[in-house]
Design a protein around this motif. Sequence first.
Motif, PDB file in Angstrom:
ATOM      1  N   PRO A   1      -3.534  17.246   2.839  1.00  0.00           N
ATOM      2  CA  PRO A   1      -3.399  17.452   4.348  1.00  0.00           C
ATOM      3  C   PRO A   1      -1.967  17.563   4.741  1.00  0.00           C
ATOM      4  CG  PRO A   1      -5.429  16.262   3.644  1.00  0.00           C
ATOM      5  CD  PRO A   1      -4.447  16.462   2.497  1.00  0.00           C
ATOM      6  N   PHE A   2      -1.494  17.968   6.038  1.00  0.00           N
ATOM      7  CA  PHE A   2      -0.143  17.884   6.185  1.00  0.00           C
ATOM      8  C   PHE A   2      -0.325  18.040   7.990  1.00  0.00           C
ATOM      9  CE2 PHE A   2       3.576  20.316   7.417  1.00  0.00           C
ATOM     10  CZ  PHE A   2       4.730  19.515   6.608  1.00  0.00           C
ATOM     11  N   LEU A   3       0.757  17.040   8.493  1.00  0.00           N
ATOM     12  CA  LEU A   3       1.185  17.198   9.865  1.00  0.00           C
ATOM     13  C   LEU A   3       2.707  17.066   9.965  1.00  0.00           C
ATOM     14  CD1 LEU A   3      -1.787  14.753  11.556  1.00  0.00           C
ATOM     15  CD2 LEU A   3      -1.505  17.257  12.140  1.00  0.00           C
ATOM     16  N   VAL A   4       2.887  17.701  11.407  1.00  0.00           N
ATOM     17  CA  VAL A   4       4.341  17.272  11.591  1.00  0.00           C
ATOM     18  C   VAL A   4       4.332  16.795  12.936  1.00  0.00           C
ATOM     19  CG1 VAL A   4       6.517  18.505  12.085  1.00  0.00           C
ATOM     20  CG2 VAL A   4       5.133  19.568  10.466  1.00  0.00           C
ATOM     21  N   THR A   5       5.367  15.743  13.255  1.00  0.00           N
ATOM     22  CA  THR A   5       5.608  15.182  14.559  1.00  0.00           C
ATOM     23  C   THR A   5       6.892  15.720  15.209  1.00  0.00           C
ATOM     24  OG1 THR A   5       5.772  13.270  15.958  1.00  0.00           O
ATOM     25  CG2 THR A   5       6.848  13.184  13.706  1.00  0.00           C
ATOM     26  N   TRP A   6       6.900  15.891  16.367  1.00  0.00           N
ATOM     27  CA  TRP A   6       8.337  16.301  17.072  1.00  0.00           C
ATOM     28  C   TRP A   6       9.020  15.201  17.939  1.00  0.00           C
ATOM     29  CZ3 TRP A   6       7.813  21.204  14.998  1.00  0.00           C
ATOM     30  CH2 TRP A   6       6.653  21.462  14.811  1.00  0.00           C
ATOM     31  N   HIS A   7       9.694  14.591  17.047  1.00  0.00           N
ATOM     32  CA  HIS A   7       9.975  13.363  17.303  1.00  0.00           C
ATOM     33  C   HIS A   7      11.197  13.279  18.567  1.00  0.00           C
ATOM     34  CE1 HIS A   7      11.767   9.359  16.007  1.00  0.00           C
ATOM     35  NE2 HIS A   7      12.979   9.707  16.102  1.00  0.00           N
TER      36      HIS A   7
ATOM     37  N   ASP B   1       1.007  15.718  19.169  1.00  0.00           N
ATOM     38  CA  ASP B   1       2.017  14.864  18.668  1.00  0.00           C
ATOM     39  C   ASP B   1       2.041  14.630  17.345  1.00  0.00           C
ATOM     40  OD1 ASP B   1       3.999  12.696  19.343  1.00  0.00           O
ATOM     41  OD2 ASP B   1       2.552  11.071  19.348  1.00  0.00           O
ATOM     42  N   GLY B   2       1.329  15.064  16.686  1.00  0.00           N
ATOM     43  CA  GLY B   2       1.592  15.424  15.174  1.00  0.00           C
ATOM     44  C   GLY B   2       1.350  14.241  14.106  1.00  0.00           C
ATOM     45  N   VAL B   3       0.591  13.013  14.756  1.00  0.00           N
ATOM     46  CA  VAL B   3       0.392  11.995  14.257  1.00  0.00           C
ATOM     47  C   VAL B   3      -1.035  11.591  13.915  1.00  0.00           C
ATOM     48  CG1 VAL B   3       2.635  10.687  14.807  1.00  0.00           C
ATOM     49  CG2 VAL B   3       0.694  10.448  16.351  1.00  0.00           C
TER      50      VAL B   3
ATOM     51  N   ILE C   1      14.757  15.813  16.277  1.00  0.00           N
ATOM     52  CA  ILE C   1      14.235  16.402  14.756  1.00  0.00           C
ATOM     53  C   ILE C   1      12.530  16.469  14.833  1.00  0.00           C
ATOM     54  CG2 ILE C   1      16.243  15.128  13.616  1.00  0.00           C
ATOM     55  CD1 ILE C   1      14.516  12.810  12.805  1.00  0.00           C
ATOM     56  N   TYR C   2      12.143  17.234  13.724  1.00  0.00           N
ATOM     57  CA  TYR C   2      10.900  17.169  13.569  1.00  0.00           C
ATOM     58  C   TYR C   2      10.708  16.496  12.004  1.00  0.00           C
ATOM     59  CZ  TYR C   2      11.656  21.819  11.253  1.00  0.00           C
ATOM     60  OH  TYR C   2      12.300  22.741  10.868  1.00  0.00           O
ATOM     61  N   TYR C   3       9.508  16.155  11.447  1.00  0.00           N
ATOM     62  CA  TYR C   3       9.237  15.674  10.309  1.00  0.00           C
ATOM     63  C   TYR C   3       7.878  15.464  10.081  1.00  0.00           C
ATOM     64  CZ  TYR C   3       9.447  10.961  12.052  1.00  0.00           C
ATOM     65  OH  TYR C   3       9.308   9.845  12.847  1.00  0.00           O
ATOM     66  N   PRO C   4       7.346  15.577   8.692  1.00  0.00           N
ATOM     67  CA  PRO C   4       5.984  15.219   8.518  1.00  0.00           C
ATOM     68  C   PRO C   4       5.619  13.825   8.922  1.00  0.00           C
ATOM     69  CG  PRO C   4       7.155  16.294   6.654  1.00  0.00           C
ATOM     70  CD  PRO C   4       8.176  15.907   7.571  1.00  0.00           C
ATOM     71  N   THR C   5       4.314  13.583   9.017  1.00  0.00           N
ATOM     72  CA  THR C   5       3.835  12.056   9.407  1.00  0.00           C
ATOM     73  C   THR C   5       2.656  11.817   8.041  1.00  0.00           C
ATOM     74  OG1 THR C   5       2.387  12.963  10.759  1.00  0.00           O
ATOM     75  CG2 THR C   5       4.339  11.962  11.362  1.00  0.00           C
ATOM     76  N   THR C   6       2.252  12.811   7.379  1.00  0.00           N
ATOM     77  CA  THR C   6       1.173  12.591   6.459  1.00  0.00           C
ATOM     78  C   THR C   6       1.603  11.928   5.165  1.00  0.00           C
ATOM     79  OG1 THR C   6       1.235  15.043   6.247  1.00  0.00           O
ATOM     80  CG2 THR C   6      -0.529  14.028   7.106  1.00  0.00           C
ATOM     81  N   ALA C   7       0.942  11.096   4.497  1.00  0.00           N
ATOM     82  CA  ALA C   7       1.235  10.532   3.156  1.00  0.00           C
ATOM     83  C   ALA C   7       2.868  10.073   3.092  1.00  0.00           C
ATOM     84  CB  ALA C   7       1.080  11.526   2.075  1.00  0.00           C
ATOM     85  N   MET C   8       3.499  10.301   2.120  1.00  0.00           N
ATOM     86  CA  MET C   8       5.081  10.305   1.855  1.00  0.00           C
ATOM     87  C   MET C   8       5.557  11.651   2.026  1.00  0.00           C
ATOM     88  SD  MET C   8       6.007   6.920   2.159  1.00  0.00           S
ATOM     89  CE  MET C   8       7.482   7.235   1.432  1.00  0.00           C
TER      90      MET C   8
END
Length: 552
Positions: free
Chosen positions: A78-84, A95-97, A124-131
Amino acid sequence: MGPLRFMFLLCLSAAAMSMVRSEDPYLFFTWNVTYGTISPFGVPQQAIFINGEFPGPNINSTTNNNIVINVHNNLDEPFLVTWHGIQHRKNSWQDGVLGTMCPIPPGTNYTYHFQVKDQIGSYIYYPTTAMHRAAGGFGGLRVNSRLLIPVPYADPEDDYTVLIGDWYSKSHSTLKKFLDSGRSLGRPDGVLINGKSPKGDGKEEPLFTMKPGKTYKYRICNVGIKNSLNFRIQGHPMTLVEMEGSHTVQNTYESLDVHVGQCFGVLVTADKEPKDYYIVASTRFTKTVLTTKGIVRYTNGKGPASPEIPEAPVGWAWSLNQFRTFRWNLTASAARPNPQGSYHYGSINITRTIKLINSATKVDGKLRYAINGVSHVDPPTPLKLAEYYGVPDKVFKYDIISDDPPADAVDKVTLAPNVMNMTFRNFIEIIFENHEKSIQSWHVDGYSFFAVSVEPGRWTPDRRRNYNLLDAVSRHTIQVFPKSFAAILLTFDNAGMWNIRSELTERRYLGQELYSSVLSPARSLRDEYNMPDNSLLCGIVKGLPKPPPYEI
């Protein structure tokens, strides 16, 4: 057709055209998220690509644009992106969390839709799932000012995004196993600039080029997961003009400390001898300093860069003193035509003070990080969905931490979802108090706050005497130095469920985060949007009919 009927149809057509024009422009993107292979340190390793790019594509938008991104998750997780830093006014659904959204399952897609409402600046944007953040999936997101709003500097010749960050050669899944087993990540293997680790031998292609006599804007963002970084350009001073969505007083710096999650916008003029120069990024506050350097080339350059690179500063006192020089540009307009200084935040009465103390401890022999003695755990049902469906009591409890915890409250740690109730539109003071020997970096989703104080020692009410209540920069991420505190002020006027987290990925993954529940008593569309029709459902709400929507 009679003249009256013609005039009626003409008026209808004009009204329809006006309605079309009144909606802000849309930008559409399709992202394919996949694994790929990179070799920044000479050894192939797995990374996360977006449309075949590492780092991901740069999003170039303008104030009030609607951004629609269809994310296809081709990973095996599973994957998510947050728009920091994007505030998502009334729309924590995007929000992507994991506290607000179900992650995108492998082999499926989800379309984000959010508006960069009343914002400008570098994000920036980046993933919030797992590592996943340790594997990539990150990129730059810029919000340009509308043409009718004056910017307090001349248009640059070009606009460059510089993504700097520490990097581990081990895979994200291996790093996750370390943390799950109770181990710390340890020291990173190096530093990347825009996904590269140049050898610095002068033979590689330039990262950026500059024309003699021209001025360029560099948007410098720390997309790493652990280390603060110092950034400098050999022989070229940098004029700071923007920080995380705010125009700043235009001071000039030889180097800048950029803490994890932070973005600075600087102007650099190509007024030196035409040749190559190094841009340098190196770790701060570490026993072993990791450094990387890349080439900036003058278009008419005739020589290699000097091998003597500028030294990085030493100690965190230097960094603290640099923070004290950052000031809001009170006369500049931001996303709206009124000057930034028209908002007199220092004259607003504080209605609540919340002290958040970070701590590191072990639970059942495994490393955990906590806030006020609670190490956050994401439940299978996102907190926002549980609240919206009226079943929060089946998922979490509100306010299990206190606003003013005793210092020894961090000794005993509880693992649980950590959610604090915030009163809608209250003006709040939050104290981030760091009792540890390592530097911290904190981010508040959904808001910009005024960073009024960063000082050594413990916070007491007497410390308010030294607050900057005039021109503290409005921003969204703040560092806290060892054995120090940071004080921020903000109005909780954005209804939703919002994440407050450590930007150090190891600490966030192991519990150093919480959520603020900001409910509008009116339950009105004036304050918060309804759940999007395409929202993913999971946990105990999966398969349930949607609650009645809010009304105007």
